[in-house]
Design an enzyme around this catalytic site. Sequence first.
Site, short mmCIF file in Angstrom:
data_model
loop_
_atom_site.label_atom_id
_atom_site.label_comp_id
_atom_site.label_asym_id
_atom_site.label_seq_id
_atom_site.Cartn_x
_atom_site.Cartn_y
_atom_site.Cartn_z
CB THR A 406 -31.49 8.41 -25.55
OG1 THR A 406 -30.19 8.52 -25.33
CG2 THR A 406 -31.85 9.37 -24.74
CG ASP A 448 -23.75 11.86 -28.79
OD1 ASP A 448 -24.12 11.01 -29.74
OD2 ASP A 448 -24.45 11.98 -27.87
N GLY A 499 -33.85 8.25 -29.37
CA GLY A 499 -33.67 7.72 -30.52
C GLY A 499 -32.44 7.82 -31.43
N GLY A 500 -31.78 8.51 -30.65
CA GLY A 500 -30.41 9.62 -31.50
C GLY A 500 -31.73 10.40 -32.45
O1 DON Z 1 -27.10 12.98 -27.22
C1 DON Z 1 -27.29 12.30 -28.30
O2 DON Z 1 -27.40 12.34 -29.29
C2 DON Z 1 -27.22 10.82 -27.78
N1 DON Z 1 -26.47 10.54 -26.90
C3 DON Z 1 -28.60 10.32 -27.50
C4 DON Z 1 -28.77 8.84 -27.82
C5 DON Z 1 -29.67 7.95 -28.07
O3 DON Z 1 -31.00 8.79 -28.26
C6 DON Z 1 -29.86 6.67 -28.44
N2 DON Z 1 -31.49 6.23 -28.67
N3 DON Z 1 -32.42 5.56 -28.53
#
Ligand code: DON
Length: 597
Positions: A406, A448, A499-500
């Site tokens: 992301t 997700d 960062g999820g």
């Molecule tokens: O939308 C979300 O929350 C996830 N798909 C984000 C994934 C993410 O940030 C991975 N990154 N480091």
Amino acid sequence: MRPTGRALALILVAAAWLSSSFAARAAAPAPVVGLHGMVVAAERNAAQAGLAMLQAGGNAIDAAVATSFALGVTEPYHSGLGGGGFLLIRLASGEVIALDARETAPAGASRDMFVADGVANDASRTGPLAVATPSLLAGLALALERYGTKSLAEVMAPAIELAAGGFPISLRHVRVLEAWKATGLAERFPETAAIQLPPAGLPIAPGWKLVQPQLAATLRAIAREGPDVFFRGRIGRAIAADVQRRGGVLAASDLASYRPILREPVRGNYRGLEVLSFPPPSSGGVALVEMLNILEGFELRPLGAGSSASIHRIAESMKLAFADRAAYLGDPDFVTVPTAQLVAKDYAAKLRARMLPSRWHRAPWTWDRDEVAIRVAGPGLGELPLPDHDTGREAPGPSDRQGGSTTHFSVTDAAGNAVATTQTVNLLFGSGITVPGTGIVLNDEMDDFSVAPNQPNAFGLVDVHGTNAVAPGKRPLSSMTPTLVLENGKLRMVAGSPGGPRIISTVLLALLNTIDFGMDASEAIAAPRFHQQWAPDELSIEAGVPADVQDALRRRGHRVKVAERNWSSAQVIVIDPKTGWHLGATDPRTDGLAVGY
Ligand code: DON
């Protein structure tokens, strides 16, 4: 003159105080200054693409759309045409729009599609079933059409040039490719490896030129013919045909019926500042405002940034907000989400009253949910158990795809427009699939969703009552948290990160470090991070948190886990209220760029 005993003691106390505050202030370069505007992005060429738009007389929206397209080329593993995103847009008039270009589950998706017999247990993360309807382009086109000043062809020009002419890959890009190769997915998706990795015999090394002629052709077609060629034309048909050939359910009609949504941002206020962030289907804005509301009742500044006392309170607020995320949040067009109640000050006061000032406490507490005044239609909400992760089904662990995928960027202009955008394909190179002939890397955003109640996704996130279960056309719950801070109606800060779930804590810490602890934009995002997401019940910390602070947190009952690597990549702009200068800071953990003019 020699100091007296009393003076010496004072000096020592002052030195200790200084050293503890310096410990929390990680060495950080000075923020970059722009007098008129600023672009901060996690990749340098993309930041320059945005700057070029501002310098050519474009506004922040033009710059944001140009940066977004460019990031899809220069960080093809993080975001792009095959994924989705959220744009939080502030217009000079003061209007703020949350533009939701989140992917949707295909019409052929179903609640139990990932737990059905014979479905591979990584099917929500890898391969054709993982692909949700790609949607970023619809959001970019809408943003440009409504709020921009330039043509699609103009804002896409830098991206097309980067794809066609190529660019030398950076050290971080090298590390990402190495991490992806280590997952074994390069062999599983040779069409992606053929484009993204140096040819056999050449090492993956900085300076190798990544050229993407097929992606360039796709971008040119969109610039020439408009987004319809993607959503209703031959590119969309090629995407659907390839996914179906591989056994997926995405159809051309899913692309044709995709619509971005203009939403009201989540609004909160914190110590007199207004905070605007992204509403559901992101969990980010709700959780951020909930945590800020809880923390407003504590005097954090005297506790000191990075002290065990402040980390304890902040981590406990994270745990509460993440428990509510797991219990209540989902796509508001499919489930009733009690946003107003969750971001209410009196709800936060009740949660705060249950926190223990110095000890970890199991959350959520044994309370009567009516008492905290949250009522939603749907699943019966009693006391929430801490989910145990043993669902009888072997799920791939949260860490099997190191380094999610992301990216965030922030843009401001001289007129007072600002854009905070977070965009994603979810995990590195998303589903792994590149659609032949198009250069488009398809997302794996289906992960997700919750594949089953209490079964953790790639980020360990759970869904207690099925509010985030798969349904046709539904948007998976996100953690992306593009955020704006205003003071007296004027823009003060633009922030966000990948960062999820760690996005939410990263943005929280960026705000607290700035507002409570007086750090500048660079210091605020360089400081060591910590994260507590309720499930699993652990306090994850970066190695930069000093050992004595770690010990003190353990003594308070936290299950402290030092992360193997630092996380997130915050990209922040602070507007100095006195001078109006735009102060940009890119995360020192990655190799982005802040450029002002
Ligand atoms: O939308 C979300 O929350 C996830 N798909 C984000 C994934 C993410 O940030 C991975 N990154 N480091």
